[in-house]
Scaffold this motif. Structure first.
Motif, PDB file in Angstrom:
ATOM      1  N   ASN A 184     -18.486 -23.293 -27.368  1.00  0.00           N
ATOM      2  CA  ASN A 184     -19.151 -24.515 -26.879  1.00  0.00           C
ATOM      3  C   ASN A 184     -20.695 -24.575 -25.822  1.00  0.00           C
ATOM      4  O   ASN A 184     -21.413 -24.695 -25.807  1.00  0.00           O
ATOM      5  CB  ASN A 184     -18.199 -24.166 -25.468  1.00  0.00           C
ATOM      6  CG  ASN A 184     -18.284 -24.992 -24.331  1.00  0.00           C
ATOM      7  OD1 ASN A 184     -19.264 -26.648 -24.780  1.00  0.00           O
ATOM      8  ND2 ASN A 184     -18.544 -24.728 -23.289  1.00  0.00           N
ATOM      9  N   GLN A 239     -25.503 -38.704 -23.234  1.00  0.00           N
ATOM     10  CA  GLN A 239     -25.404 -37.504 -22.379  1.00  0.00           C
ATOM     11  C   GLN A 239     -26.171 -37.534 -21.210  1.00  0.00           C
ATOM     12  O   GLN A 239     -27.546 -38.065 -21.130  1.00  0.00           O
ATOM     13  CB  GLN A 239     -25.997 -36.991 -23.671  1.00  0.00           C
ATOM     14  CG  GLN A 239     -26.435 -35.037 -23.052  1.00  0.00           C
ATOM     15  CD  GLN A 239     -25.180 -34.750 -23.208  1.00  0.00           C
ATOM     16  OE1 GLN A 239     -24.178 -34.810 -23.611  1.00  0.00           O
ATOM     17  NE2 GLN A 239     -24.496 -33.764 -21.836  1.00  0.00           N
ATOM     18  N   ASP A 288     -23.522 -24.674 -28.012  1.00  0.00           N
ATOM     19  CA  ASP A 288     -24.325 -26.869 -28.855  1.00  0.00           C
ATOM     20  C   ASP A 288     -25.037 -26.999 -28.183  1.00  0.00           C
ATOM     21  O   ASP A 288     -24.643 -27.317 -27.151  1.00  0.00           O
ATOM     22  CB  ASP A 288     -22.599 -26.759 -29.251  1.00  0.00           C
ATOM     23  CG  ASP A 288     -22.717 -28.539 -29.647  1.00  0.00           C
ATOM     24  OD1 ASP A 288     -22.433 -29.590 -28.771  1.00  0.00           O
ATOM     25  OD2 ASP A 288     -23.807 -28.942 -30.649  1.00  0.00           O
ATOM     26  N   ARG A 311     -34.409 -11.757 -14.927  1.00  0.00           N
ATOM     27  CA  ARG A 311     -33.933 -12.089 -16.278  1.00  0.00           C
ATOM     28  C   ARG A 311     -34.514 -11.587 -17.309  1.00  0.00           C
ATOM     29  O   ARG A 311     -35.017 -10.615 -17.189  1.00  0.00           O
ATOM     30  CB  ARG A 311     -34.228 -13.479 -16.557  1.00  0.00           C
ATOM     31  CG  ARG A 311     -34.086 -14.519 -15.960  1.00  0.00           C
ATOM     32  CD  ARG A 311     -34.423 -15.711 -16.209  1.00  0.00           C
ATOM     33  NE  ARG A 311     -33.836 -17.441 -15.388  1.00  0.00           N
ATOM     34  CZ  ARG A 311     -33.072 -17.644 -13.902  1.00  0.00           C
ATOM     35  NH1 ARG A 311     -34.580 -16.858 -13.581  1.00  0.00           N
ATOM     36  NH2 ARG A 311     -32.083 -18.672 -14.031  1.00  0.00           N
ATOM     37  N   ASP A 345     -29.453 -29.524 -31.448  1.00  0.00           N
ATOM     38  CA  ASP A 345     -29.286 -30.547 -32.658  1.00  0.00           C
ATOM     39  C   ASP A 345     -28.750 -29.999 -34.049  1.00  0.00           C
ATOM     40  O   ASP A 345     -29.709 -29.044 -34.426  1.00  0.00           O
ATOM     41  CB  ASP A 345     -29.808 -31.721 -32.948  1.00  0.00           C
ATOM     42  CG  ASP A 345     -31.177 -32.372 -32.206  1.00  0.00           C
ATOM     43  OD1 ASP A 345     -32.012 -32.622 -31.359  1.00  0.00           O
ATOM     44  OD2 ASP A 345     -30.063 -32.594 -31.029  1.00  0.00           O
ATOM     45  N   ALA A 390     -31.023 -18.420 -21.213  1.00  0.00           N
ATOM     46  CA  ALA A 390     -29.815 -18.425 -21.658  1.00  0.00           C
ATOM     47  C   ALA A 390     -29.278 -19.267 -21.767  1.00  0.00           C
ATOM     48  O   ALA A 390     -29.455 -19.993 -20.562  1.00  0.00           O
ATOM     49  CB  ALA A 390     -28.588 -16.901 -21.445  1.00  0.00           C
ATOM     50  N   HIS A 414     -35.833 -30.925 -22.778  1.00  0.00           N
ATOM     51  CA  HIS A 414     -34.510 -32.211 -23.241  1.00  0.00           C
ATOM     52  C   HIS A 414     -34.518 -33.083 -23.160  1.00  0.00           C
ATOM     53  O   HIS A 414     -33.272 -33.906 -22.711  1.00  0.00           O
ATOM     54  CB  HIS A 414     -33.145 -31.036 -22.578  1.00  0.00           C
ATOM     55  CG  HIS A 414     -32.557 -30.281 -24.209  1.00  0.00           C
ATOM     56  ND1 HIS A 414     -32.009 -29.489 -24.016  1.00  0.00           N
ATOM     57  CD2 HIS A 414     -33.960 -29.229 -24.052  1.00  0.00           C
ATOM     58  CE1 HIS A 414     -31.786 -28.476 -25.024  1.00  0.00           C
ATOM     59  NE2 HIS A 414     -33.036 -27.808 -25.131  1.00  0.00           N
ATOM     60  N   GLY A 430     -19.702 -33.194 -28.448  1.00  0.00           N
ATOM     61  CA  GLY A 430     -19.421 -33.698 -26.824  1.00  0.00           C
ATOM     62  C   GLY A 430     -18.585 -31.886 -26.652  1.00  0.00           C
ATOM     63  O   GLY A 430     -18.198 -31.796 -27.781  1.00  0.00           O
ATOM     64  N   ASP A 431     -17.738 -31.512 -25.639  1.00  0.00           N
ATOM     65  CA  ASP A 431     -16.624 -30.556 -25.517  1.00  0.00           C
ATOM     66  C   ASP A 431     -16.214 -30.889 -26.386  1.00  0.00           C
ATOM     67  O   ASP A 431     -14.880 -30.480 -26.552  1.00  0.00           O
ATOM     68  CB  ASP A 431     -17.013 -30.963 -24.283  1.00  0.00           C
ATOM     69  CG  ASP A 431     -17.811 -29.308 -22.788  1.00  0.00           C
ATOM     70  OD1 ASP A 431     -18.939 -29.891 -23.779  1.00  0.00           O
ATOM     71  OD2 ASP A 431     -17.077 -28.904 -22.311  1.00  0.00           O
ATOM     72  N   LYS A 442     -33.489 -36.422 -24.784  1.00  0.00           N
ATOM     73  CA  LYS A 442     -32.242 -36.294 -25.212  1.00  0.00           C
ATOM     74  C   LYS A 442     -31.188 -37.361 -24.614  1.00  0.00           C
ATOM     75  O   LYS A 442     -30.854 -37.476 -24.453  1.00  0.00           O
ATOM     76  CB  LYS A 442     -31.915 -34.861 -25.175  1.00  0.00           C
ATOM     77  CG  LYS A 442     -32.944 -34.313 -26.052  1.00  0.00           C
ATOM     78  CD  LYS A 442     -32.365 -33.189 -26.501  1.00  0.00           C
ATOM     79  CE  LYS A 442     -32.622 -32.486 -27.571  1.00  0.00           C
ATOM     80  NZ  LYS A 442     -32.930 -32.313 -28.960  1.00  0.00           N
ATOM     81  N   ARG A 453     -29.067 -31.894 -17.591  1.00  0.00           N
ATOM     82  CA  ARG A 453     -29.367 -30.882 -16.507  1.00  0.00           C
ATOM     83  C   ARG A 453     -30.968 -30.508 -16.286  1.00  0.00           C
ATOM     84  O   ARG A 453     -32.089 -31.169 -17.149  1.00  0.00           O
ATOM     85  CB  ARG A 453     -28.919 -29.531 -16.384  1.00  0.00           C
ATOM     86  CG  ARG A 453     -27.400 -29.816 -16.732  1.00  0.00           C
ATOM     87  CD  ARG A 453     -26.846 -28.476 -17.704  1.00  0.00           C
ATOM     88  NE  ARG A 453     -27.121 -26.685 -16.500  1.00  0.00           N
ATOM     89  CZ  ARG A 453     -26.573 -25.950 -16.832  1.00  0.00           C
ATOM     90  NH1 ARG A 453     -25.480 -25.432 -17.782  1.00  0.00           N
ATOM     91  NH2 ARG A 453     -26.974 -24.984 -16.280  1.00  0.00           N
TER      92      ARG A 453
END
Ligand code: 57M
Length: 359
Positions: free
Chosen positions: A190, A55, A193, A316, A196, A321, A65, A264-265, A68, A58
């Motif tokens: 999607n 993975q 997700d 925001r 975890d 989000a 994250h 995953g997607d 990860k 971003r």
């Protein structure tokens, strides 16, 4: 397979009669697909580590994250393998509903696989173009919707929760409605997700709910008693739902915090599409708003955030989000966000089942 091989022998071997029963085959579909995941996942995780199928995180995400990065992904590949193998083993393969669910799942899984593969090849979190992904999803969902619309034994009308006997005839408009449900649910899972076990936990509750609904809708006497639409052939969908629940529990074993693998997607798009498809097959599409309430909340949070962001030139509503990131940035530890979302998903499933009596 076992149904077709063993039931004809039940005259000679009485014990094989048990393979006629959907309850029996569903229970062992749950067990079989979970065991397949337990056996395949460790091998898959070792394989994807070896081939760097990892993975990419971003830059603009929560700082937590970053740790990860490098987690093996595309675990949806073994989820789909377990579901397909189990369904071929335990389901009555003469059922067109079984094939609709499997082919939608494999079709959306193929889109997700392509998306994941591009992300890994390009080494960042941008895969297929949004438009390309969407058009492929509409194509597959359209084929499924069209098949059901023209399937003689399927009644392409809309039922409304709480109002018994109310049927809305959309005419050929049923096909775009089916596309909306399937593509919408696929993308909602999607979006969810993002932590975890955050998507697979509510998915287990949702799919277990539709496992029950497919069994009830597929039995004329029960459906009549409950005053829900009787859907000839829907009962066989129960076996595939069992395979999906078992594979999801098997995946959750490895995706639970801290995750050893992401779906995953290939996983999130296919599981969401299958959930939407089953909701349509058992004629409880609108109930999906309740059963899949977590997925709805996550999607609505994104729509609100993006809409408000554009309308106010950058303000925001949420800290970030989808909704799970908002609670993360509020300081909730990841496991707390995850388990609280599971609790809400479980309660929503119970409330959804209660509507069967509120008619
Ligand atoms: C799906 N994918 C995760 C993993 C998983 C419009 C916008 C809301 C879209 C959204 C988005 O990008 N959604 C894509 C979310 C990603 O997970 C991978 O994707 C697969 C599922 N599709 O199987 O392979 C990351 O999620 C984390 N993760 C876990 N555990 C898991 O079991 O920790 C996933 C599974 C993984 C990992 O970090 O890398 C994702 O989030 O990309 N965008 C967002 O969700 C982003 N939100 C955002 O941009 N908000 C803006 C917009 C709405 C205006 C805002 O609020 O201002 C956030 N997501 C991330 N970073 N990760 C923020 C940026």
């Amino acid at each position: 397979m076992l149904y077709h091989l063993l039931v004809p022998l039940s005259d000679k071997f009485q014990v094989f009669n048990v393979f006629r029963y959907i309850t029996f085959r569903t229970i062992y579909a749950v067990v079989t697909s979970m065991i397949i995941c337990f056996l395949v996942a460790p091998v898959f995780i070792r394989w994807v580590r070896a081939y760097q199928v990892r993975q990419y995180i971003r830059e603009d995400g929560p700082q937590s994250h970053k740790a990860k990065a490098g987690t093996p992904t595309m675990g949806g590949v073994f989820i789909l393998f377990a579901v397909a193998a189990t369904s071929l083993m335990w389901a009555n393969l003469a059922s067109s509903f079984v094939w609709v669910v499997l082919l939608v799942g494999l079709g959306f899984g193929g889109i997700g696989f392509l998306d994941d593969f591009i992300k890994i090849r390009r080494r960042h979190n941008k895969g297929l173009s949004g438009r390309g992904k969407f058009l492929l999803q509409v194509l597959i969902a359209g084929l499924a919707g069209g098949f059901l619309y023209w399937l003689p034994e399927f009644d392409p009308t809309l039922t409304v929760p709480f109002f018994k006997g109310v049927k809305v005839d959309l005419g050929w408009g049923y096909i775009p409605f089916a596309i909306f449900i399937i593509v919408g649910t696929s993308n909602a899972v999607n979006l969810t997700d993002g932590l975890d076990g955050l998507a697979i936990g509510p998915f287990v509750f949702s799919m277990a709910t539709y496992l029950i609904l497919s069994y009830l809708a597929g039995h004329a006497k029960i459906a009549t008693y409950l005053q829900i639409p009787y859907v000839p052939g829907a009962a066989e969908t129960t076996v595939v739902c069992g395979a999906l629940v078992g594979a999801s529990l098997g995946f959750l074993w490895f995706n639970s915090y801290p995750a050893q693998v992401f779906m995953g997607d290939v996983g999130s798009l296919s599981l969401g599409a299958v959930l939407g498809t089953v909701a349509i097959l058992v004629k409880h599409e609108l109930l999906l708003i309740l059963v899949g309430g977590i997925f709805v909340l996550e999607t609505v949070s994104v729509i609100m955030q993006v809409g408000f962001f554009k309308a106010t030139g950058g303000k925001r509503i949420f800290r970030m989000a989808p909704l799970h990131h908002h609670f993360e940035l509020k300081g909730w530890p990841e496991p707390k966000v995850i388990v609280r979302f599971w609790i809400i998903a479980g309660i929503l499933s119970l409330i959804a089942l209660s509507t069967l009596k509120l008619r």
